[in-house]
Design an enzyme around this catalytic site. Structure first.
Site: not given
Ligand code: NAD
Length: 370
Positions: A142, A193, A226, A250, A254
């Site tokens: 970001y 990852k 993942d 993020d 959520d």
């Protein structure tokens, strides 16, 4: 008794209503002689833009820097859809996070037994869930440069975001996660990852080294982001603390929050580095300004109360009061008090002020029996 400096930034929409309930709690705590506060209040978001054309003023930023804790509501709404990008309501919140270097975002996901049926997952999968996602908040995709959309010679466009992390950034967020795990169930999952990303490789290496050097008493597991997302909906109770970067955090936070059933229940804390025993900290509910119910007295104030409980624990040194407030929330839910967002079909729902009153009443009982 120490006097704690608080800055209240209610913001827009239901932010004003839910922070209003915390104000009543602050007055109640002071009235009972349980705590002492020096309280300031200012504008942020759309309310600040309407007042002086910026999403947060320099004066409010100064108060924020001086506060022991910032109690934030929410910002935004359709009214400000057309304002310039750098003055949009969210810019005020982003400036607070950036200028105060609030790099550690703590998002607990707790399923109260009384609300286990509000989750879309089966009761046995979520009942008693208590996990904490520690998300890096000021680095990564970001913020990384270059960040641009360029037009190529062919006329086609190309968009670039850059995922970038330094050793220092990874180390300081991992430190927060290990320290919190020590006072919880002593387990950290570090999620990245490393199979396809260089930043993931460095993340894994730095977390592993830090673990060896300072936190070998804490159990550490590495999990690909993942797979972490899959495991969060398959068997979320296997987790205690999950530490991850800004982008994955993020998404994972959520997903974890929805496992609990309602946005109106979810608190969060954003912490800066500890310097001389003090750190900047902002506490806010995960939900937004909920324009669809704003001004109607329907908002659930529990996420804001939960955020204030985190402020008591992490910024004000009032951990046992934080525990009592969290028990009070559980008690109210067990007694069947519900705002509309958590009421089952056919169940009676109360409004914001009644829920606030019920929580303060339950806190009174909790403190009397403690
Ligand atoms: P939202 O969280 O405001 O609302 C989503 C849904 O959940 C709505 O139906 C709302 O009524 C409900 N809801 C949320 N909080 C609730 C509560 N405490 N009690 C009862 N119901 C509740 O998300 P949105 O609709 O996507 O966004 C609305 C505005 O809020 C947008 O302008 C968005 O940018 C902003 N926003 C701000 C923040 C923040 O201030 N940190 C976070 C998210 C969204």
């Amino acid at each position: 008794m120490a006097t704690h400096k608080l800055l209240l930034l209610p913001g827009d929409g239901i932010g004003v209503e839910v922070v209003g309930e915390v104000k009543k709690l602050l007055a109640w705590l002071e009235g009972k002689g349980l705590a002492s506060f020096a309280i300031e209040e200012d504008l942020v978001g759309g309310a600040a833009y309407d007042d002086h054309g910026e999403s947060i003023s320099e004066a409010a930023m100064k108060k924020a820097a001086e506060a022991d804790a910032i109690i934030f509501g929410s910002v935004g709404g359709p009214k400000w859809a057309g304002v310039p990008f750098d003055k949009r309501p969210e810019a005020g919140l982003l400036r607070l996070r950036k200028d105060l270097d609030l790099f550690a975002n703590l998002r607990p996901a707790i399923v109260y037994p009384a609300l286990a049926d509000a989750s879309t997952l089966k009761r046995e999968v979520v009942e008693g869930l208590d996990i904490l996602i520690v998300r890096e908040l000021t680095g990564g995709t970001y913020f990384g440069e270059p960040k641009e959309i360029v037009t190529l010679e062919s006329g086609e466009k190309r968009a670039v975001d850059t995922q970038v992390y330094t050793t220092r950034e990874i180390k300081r967020i991992a430190e927060v996660a290990f320290e919190l795990a020590r006072v919880r169930r002593n387990l950290v999952h570090s999620s990245e990852k490393h199979n396809v990303m260089k930043s993931g490789l460095l993340w894994k290496e730095v977390v592993t080294e830090l673990h060896k050097a300072k936190f070998s008493d804490v159990k550490l597991e590495h999990i690909l982001a993942d797979n972490c997302a899959m495991q969060l909906v398959r068997n979320p109770k296997q987790f205690d603390v999950i530490v991850t970067d800004n982008l994955f955090g993020d998404i994972l936070s959520d997903a974890a929050s929805m496992v609990t059933g309602s946005l109106g229940m979810l608190p969060s804390a954003s912490l800066g580095a500890e310097i001389n025993g003090k750190r900047h900290a902002l506490y806010e509910p995960v939900h937004g300004s909920a324009p669809d119910i704003a001004g109607k007295g329907l908002a659930n104030p529990i996420a804001e109360f939960g955020s204030f409980a985190m402020a008591l624990r992490y910024s004000l040194g009032l951990g046992s009061l934080a525990d009592a407030l969290e028990r009070a929330i559980a008690r109210v839910l067990a007694e069947g008090v519900r705002t509309a967002d958590i009421a089952a079909k056919g169940e009676n729902a109360v409004g914001t002020a009644e829920m606030g009153k019920a929580v303060i009443g339950a806190l009174d009982k909790e403190l009397a029996t403690a």
